[in-house]
Design an enzyme around this catalytic site. Structure first.
Site, mmCIF file in Angstrom:
data_model
loop_
_atom_site.group_PDB
_atom_site.id
_atom_site.type_symbol
_atom_site.label_atom_id
_atom_site.label_comp_id
_atom_site.label_asym_id
_atom_site.label_seq_id
_atom_site.Cartn_x
_atom_site.Cartn_y
_atom_site.Cartn_z
ATOM 1 C CD GLU A 93 2.215 36.194 5.909
ATOM 2 O OE1 GLU A 93 2.408 35.384 6.813
ATOM 3 O OE2 GLU A 93 2.708 36.070 4.777
ATOM 4 C CE LYS A 129 3.311 27.618 4.025
ATOM 5 N NZ LYS A 129 4.472 27.955 4.859
ATOM 6 C CG HIS A 136 -12.928 36.164 23.738
ATOM 7 N ND1 HIS A 136 -12.238 36.856 24.708
ATOM 8 C CD2 HIS A 136 -14.222 36.556 23.860
ATOM 9 C CE1 HIS A 136 -13.084 37.612 25.403
ATOM 10 N NE2 HIS A 136 -14.291 37.454 24.897
ATOM 11 C CB SER A 153 7.585 27.898 0.648
ATOM 12 O OG SER A 153 8.783 27.303 1.116
#
Ligand code: ARG
Length: 466
Positions: free
Chosen positions: A299, A292, A159, A286
Site C-alpha cells: 500500500e 488482521k 477488467h 491492526s
C-alpha cells in the site's frame, strides 16, 4: 542601521540581508548533500586553472588539500554548516578561505550558476547508477520468485475478471519487463547528464583563457572513447533543467509500475484471492482487529507513487514560464529531486524485500485456474480450426457458456450432445480443449505463455540479471 554584508557577493551592498531573508533564501539545509560533488567540481576546476596558468601548481595543491580536509570533516559530521552562508557552495568556499589565501582564486572563471549545474549533473550520474542497481535487486527477487513457482498456473485477468490461464512466471515476467525498462531509463538519464557545464559561467562564459575540455575530462564527463563532452551553449547550460525533469519522470514512471505491481499483490494476498501470503516482515497488524494482517508495504508503494508524480509536477511547473537564464526560483528544483531519489531508492528495496519473502499458495492458484471458462476462447479457436468463421465461433461459444450457466454446470460438464445442439461443428474431441497443459502448449509464439516460450524467457532473464 542594518549590518553590512559579509557575503561573497557583498561588494556592492551597504546592508546585509534581513534575518527573515536569510532564513527564507538559504538552501544549505538541503543542498549540503551535494558537498562531495561540489568538492569534486572545485578540485577539477582548480586543476584546470593551474593547467592554463591562472593559478600556480602550489596554489592548486593547497586548494586540493584544503578541500580534501573539508570533505573529511563533512563526512565525519564535524563541519559547521552555516545557513547565513546561503548554500553548499559558499559554505565550502568560506571554510576554504579561512584555511588559505589561495581560496580567493578558486572561483576564478566560475559562477554558482555553472557550479550548481555541474554538481547536479554529477549527482544525477551517481543517483541513476544507485537506482539502477537497486532496481536490479528487485528484478532478481522477482526472477527468484518465478523460479520457485515455475509450474504454478493462475488465471490472467482483464477488467479484473478471469480471462485466460497463464503460468505465474509469465505474470511475474510482465513485471520484470516493466522494471527492466525502468532500469534502462535511468541509464539513459545518466547518459544525458554526461555533459560538463563548467566554463559556462554565470551566463556568457568568461574572458579568461580556460580549458573546458580539461575540466570535463577530470570530472569523467567523457564519451565511450574517453573524449570530453562539454555543453554547447552557455545560456542553455545555466537555464536548463530538463535533466531534473527527466530524472523525476523516470522515478515517477517507476512509481507507476511499483503501484501496479503492489496493487496485484494486494489483491492476490486478500482472502478473496489468497494466491500469495506476503511476508510478516513487510506487513503490519491492526491496533483493533486481532486477525488482521495488512499488506502495508504494498500500500505504501502504491501511495509513494503519488508523491513521485507530485515531485515531477513541481519541477514542470517550476520551470515553465521562466525567462532565460538562471532565476532564483531554480533553487527550488532540488528538494523534489532529492525526495524522488530517496523515495525511489527505498521503494526498490522494499519491493525486493516483499517479493523475496512472498509465498505462493499453490492450492488456491490451482483452484482458481481450474475454472474451465478460462478456456472459452480456446473453444472458439477449436471451431475456427473446424472451418467456422471466428465471429460465428465466438457467438456459438457464448451460447455454450450461457447453456452451462442455465444448467448450473461448469462449461466442461456439458455433453457433446448439448454443444452439438448449439453448433454442429462440435465433435466428441471438443472436451480435450479443457486440458490446461495442452492449452498452454499451444501458445508457443514469441511473447506467449507456452512452456517453451517461458523457458526461453527464463534463460533470457537469467543472463540479463546475472
Ligand atoms: N543555491 C543556488 C541554487 O541552488 C545556487 C546558484 C545561485 N546562483 C545565483 N545566481 N544566486 O540555485
Amino acid at each position: 542601521m542594518a549590518k553590512p554584508s559579509h557575503a561573497t557577493w557583498g561588494g556592492r551592498f551597504t546592508a546585509g540581508p534581513a534575518e527573515l531573508m536569510l532564513q527564507f533564501s538559504e538552501s544549505v539545509s538541503f543542498d549540503r548533500r551535494l558537498a562531495p560533488f561540489d568538492i569534486a567540481g572545485s578540485k577539477a576546476h582548480s586543476a584546470m586553472l593551474a593547467h592554463v596558468g591562472l593559478i600556480t601548481a602550489k596554489e592548486r595543491d593547497a586548494i586540493h588539500a584544503g578541500l580534501d580536509a573539508i570533505l573529511a570533516q563533512i563526512v565525519a559530521g564535524k563541519f559547521a554548516w552555516d545557513t547565513k552562508l546561503e548554500d553548499v557552495h559558499m559554505n565550502i568556499e568560506q571554510a576554504l578561505t579561512k584555511r588559505m589565501p589561495a581560496a580567493a582564486k578558486l572561483h576564478t572563471a566560475r559562477s554558482r550558476n555553472d557550479q550548481i549545474a555541474t554538481d547536479m549533473r554529477l549527482f544525477f550520474k551517481h543517483a541513476c547508477a544507485v537506482l539502477a542497481e537497486k532496481i536490479l535487486g528487485a528484478e532478481r527477487a522477482l526472477l527468484a520468485a518465478a523460479e520457485v513457482n515455475r509450474d504454478v498456473l493462475i488465471p490472467g485477468y482483464t477488467h479484473l475478471q478471469r480471462a485466460q490461464p497463464v503460468g505465474l512466471p509469465h505474470h511475474l515476467f510482465a513485471w520484470l519487463e516493466m522494471l527492466e525498462r525502468d532500469r534502462r531509463r535511468f541509464g539513459e538519464v545518466a547518459a544525458h547528464a554526461n555533459w560538463c557545464p563548467l566554463g559556462s559561467g554565470a551566463i556568457a562564459g568568461t574572458t579568461l583563457p580556460i580549458d573546458r575540455e580539461f575540466t570535463a575530462k577530470a570530472l569523467g564527463f567523457t564519451d565511450a572513447k574517453g573524449r570530453p563532452q562539454v555543453t554547447q551553449n552557455s545560456m542553455d547550460t545555466v537555464a536548463d533543467r530538463d535533466l531534473f525533469i527527466e530524472f523525476a519522470a523516470a522515478c515517477a514512471l517507476f512509481g507507476v509500475h511499483l503501484s501496479r505491481i503492489a496493487e496485484d499483490l494486494i489483491l492476490w494476498s486478500s482472502a478473496e484471492f489468497k494466491f500469495v501470503e506476503l511476508p510478516d516482515a513487510f506487513c503490519t497488524g491492526s491496533s483493533l482487529m486481532p486477525q488482521k494482517k495488512n499488506p502495508d508495504s504494498c500500500e505504501l508503494l502504491r501511495g509513494k507513487s503519488a508523491r513521485l508524480q507530485g515531485n515531477l509536477h513541481t519541477l514542470l511547473t517550476l520551470t515553465k514560464g521562466l525567462p532565460l537564464t538562471y532565476n532564483r526560483d531554480l533553487q527550488e528544483d532540488k528538494p523534489p529531486v532529492f525526495d524522488s531519489f530517496d523515495q525511489t531508492a527505498i521503494c526498490a528495496d522494499v519491493l525486493a524485500g516483499t517479493l523475496g519473502g512472498m509465498e505462493v499458495i499453490r492450492s488456491r492458484c490451482a483452484a482458481a485456474v481450474s475454472d474451465p471458462a478460462l478456456l472459452a476462447t480456446d473453444l472458439a479457436d477449436y471451431l475456427v480450426l473446424k472451418g467456422v468463421a471466428f465471429r460465428d465461433a465466438h457467438h456459438a461459444v457464448g451460447a455454450v457458456v450461457r447453456l452451462a450457466e442455465n444448467k448450473n454446470v461448469e462449461l466442461n460438464q456439458l455433453t457433446t450432445a448439448d454443444v452439438r445442439e448449439v453448433h454442429a461443428a462440435f465433435a466428441p474431441d471438443w472436451s480435450e480443449i479443457f486440458d490446461l497443459k495442452r492449452a498452454l502448449a499451444k501458445r508457443e509464439g514469441t511473447g506467449m505463455p507456452g512452456p517453451k516460450q517461458v523457458a526461453r524467457q527464463f534463460a533470457r532473464w537469467k543472463k540479463a540479471l546475472k
